[in-house]
Write an enzyme that holds these catalytic residues in place. Structure first.
Site, short mmCIF file in Angstrom:
data_model
loop_
_atom_site.label_atom_id
_atom_site.label_comp_id
_atom_site.label_asym_id
_atom_site.label_seq_id
_atom_site.Cartn_x
_atom_site.Cartn_y
_atom_site.Cartn_z
N LYS A 1 0.86 -1.19 0.00
CA LYS A 1 0.00 0.00 0.00
C LYS A 1 0.89 1.24 0.00
O LYS A 1 1.44 1.62 1.03
CB LYS A 1 -0.92 0.06 1.22
CG LYS A 1 -1.94 1.22 1.12
CD LYS A 1 -2.56 1.63 2.43
CE LYS A 1 -1.76 2.71 3.13
NZ LYS A 1 -1.74 4.03 2.40
N GLY B 1 -4.99 3.22 -1.19
CA GLY B 1 -6.00 3.54 -0.21
C GLY B 1 -5.42 4.25 0.98
O GLY B 1 -4.21 4.50 1.07
N ASP B 2 -6.28 4.57 1.93
CA ASP B 2 -5.82 5.28 3.13
C ASP B 2 -5.52 4.30 4.25
O ASP B 2 -5.72 3.08 4.12
CB ASP B 2 -6.85 6.33 3.57
CG ASP B 2 -8.23 5.74 3.88
OD1 ASP B 2 -8.30 4.57 4.28
OD2 ASP B 2 -9.22 6.48 3.74
N GLY B 3 -5.02 4.84 5.35
CA GLY B 3 -4.61 3.99 6.47
C GLY B 3 -5.74 3.17 7.07
O GLY B 3 -5.63 1.94 7.17
N VAL C 1 -7.37 0.55 4.32
CA VAL C 1 -6.50 -0.45 3.69
C VAL C 1 -5.35 -0.84 4.61
O VAL C 1 -5.13 -2.01 4.89
CB VAL C 1 -5.97 0.05 2.33
CG1 VAL C 1 -4.98 -0.94 1.73
CG2 VAL C 1 -7.13 0.27 1.36
N CYS D 1 12.86 11.68 7.76
CA CYS D 1 12.76 11.27 9.16
C CYS D 1 14.11 11.29 9.86
O CYS D 1 14.17 11.40 11.08
CB CYS D 1 12.12 9.89 9.26
SG CYS D 1 12.84 8.70 8.11
#
Length: 476
Positions: free
Chosen positions: A170, A201-203, A206, A279
């Site tokens: 994803k 899709g989003d968290g 999905v 990050c």
């Protein structure tokens, strides 16, 4: 892109079970330039079922077969590099030079490192009368972020293939276009049906479904610590392995004997690269108290040399940040730095002069930052540097380690032995001395709330393997 509204399941581009679309926004224009489909649990079920069905055969392929496949993927990736770079530039607002030489390069470099690591990798060895075997863990859910899309996709997909796993990817719904190009590359390379699957899709719809799915054996997640906690909790019900690379607030200790002009200038560049959206960026610069004002002067000059603007324009160094959500968060944190008494050296709130549209942030440097300030503790994820004075080396190390994060750290000194001594005292998964070149063979991952597991080369392959002891195997 013809496949933008489809998912890739069992070797074919397929329509979603339930049609639902999402606009993809170009952060340089704030306008939609594409639409993708957003998946659901039903799409995840189809993809996981395909991966589960493909696992028995693919997990038994030889190392030579998997090397041949990875080399084919790399060949096609190199041929389509400009397509990858353009997708990254459009979805992230990255200047084309950065999209080519950093973002697209990272995918290539990690493919090459994984191939080299697999060539040298030993999947079994004898110990007495026991055979120790490392074998594919199973079906893997791979959830990747928007800030380094190819870096993180390749750092998961390539070692999963190298290990003999099957998978469902994803990509981030914020920057999904490069993931679609990547998927086209794998299809052209002839990855066997079901080995690699991709659902956008989003968290919640999905990502969490993948993490909690009973037929998924492992989750590899890169993203925020907040989201990583949700993934880990969701995965816990089925006791699957979870590998995570999460947030960071990385210190950069400039020791008194460092070349200050070089150390501070490169520290600013490291913090601001990718519009500050890394990050492991060195966002906390620790400098000796007596040289604090000198550091501010150098940092101001370095920051103001970063031209912000249209990613397609010549000379642009920094593009926008990725979204209105990120832009607003960064503005809030800059405001907090001012309100809490830090010295605003350059930059500040609002867009740079002459830019009235797009999620552009002013390159910002704060001085006199205290460890208790919000900008010293929260991950900003934008071109904002906090310069923090220290009175002794012991205090510098204490400040550096005083964070919930532990992804990366940096040390600058003319005395390499001294720098090594300081590096050993820093609680971070990767420590860089004197701004070395990116090492795609060194382990990458975090201590504390920066995650667990390690990526890159053979370190990444290990995360996708189980260890089996066959006792009584006998001598060979």
């Amino acid at each position: 892109m013809s496949n933008a509204l489809k998912f890739y399941i069992n070797g074919a581009w397929v329509d979603p079970v339930t049609p639902k679309t999402l606009d993809v926004i170009n952060p340089a224009t704030e306008e939609s330039f594409a639409k993708i489909s957003v998946g659901s649990a039903a799409d995840v079920d189809r993809a996981v079922a395909a991966a589960r069905a493909a696992f028995p055969k693919f997990s038994q392929t030889s190392k030579a077969e998997r090397l041949k496949l990875l080399n084919k993927i790399l060949e096609i990736y190199n041929r389509r590099a400009e397509d990858v770079a353009k997708a990254v530039s459009d979805e992230m607002g990255a200047p084309m030079g950065w999209a080519r030489d950093a973002q697209t390069w990272a995918g290539r470099a990690h493919m090459e490192a994984t191939i080299k690591a697999l060539e040298d990798f030993e999947f079994e060895h004898q110990r007495g009368h026991s055979k120790i075997v490392k074998e594919a863990i199973g079906v893997c859910a791979l959830i990747t972020p928007w800030n380094w899309p190819l870096n993180q996709i390749v750092c998961k997909v390539a070692p999963a293939i190298a290990a003999g796993c099957t998978m469902v990817l994803k990509p981030s719904e914020i920057a999904p276009m490069s993931g679609l190009v990547w998927t086209e590359i794998l299809h052209e390379a002839g990855v066997p049906a079901g080995v690699y699957n991709m659902v956008n899709g989003d968290g919640p719809s999905v990502g969490q479904v993948m993490a909690g799915h009973k037929d998924v054996d492992m989750v590899s997640f890169t993203g925020s610590t907040r989201a990583g906690i949700i993934v880990a909790k969701t995965a816990a019900d089925t006791v699957k392995r979870v590998a995570q690379e999460l947030g960071g607030k990385s210190p950069n200790i400039i020791l008194p004997d460092a070349d200050f002009e070089t150390a501070v200038t490169k520290g600013v560049e490291g913090c601001f690269g990718n519009s500050g959206q890394s990050c492991d960026a060195p966002t906390r610069m620790l400098v000796p108290l007596q040289r604090h004002d000198e550091a501010l002067k150098i940092a101001k000059q370095a920051a103001e040399a970063h031209k912000v603007g249209d990613p397609k324009a010549d000379g642009t160094v920094l593009g926008p940040v990725v979204s209105d959500v990120q832009f607003n968060k960064i503005q809030r944190l800059i405001e907090s730095g001012i309100a809490e008494g830090a010295t605003l050296v350059t930059g500040g709130t609002g867009r740079p002069e002459g830019l009235n549209r797009g999620y552009y942030v002013r390159p910002t440097v704060f001085g006199n930052v205290r460890p208790d300030m919000t900008i010293a503790r929260e991950e900003i994820f934008g071109p904002v540097l906090s310069i923090m004075p220290y009175e002794s080396e012991e205090q510098a190390i204490e400040i550096a380690n005083d964070t919930v994060y532990g992804l990366a750290a940096y040390v600058q000194s003319k005395d390499i032995k001294h720098a090594r001594k300081v590096a050993r005292q820093l609680r971070a998964g990767q420590v860089s001395i004197n701004y070395p070149d990116w090492d795609t063979f060194a382990p990458f991952g975090g201590y504390k709330q920066s995650g667990n597991g390690r990526e890159y080369a053979d370190w990444g392959i290990h995360d996708f393997l189980e260890v089996k002891g066959i006792v009584g195997y006998g001598e060979e």
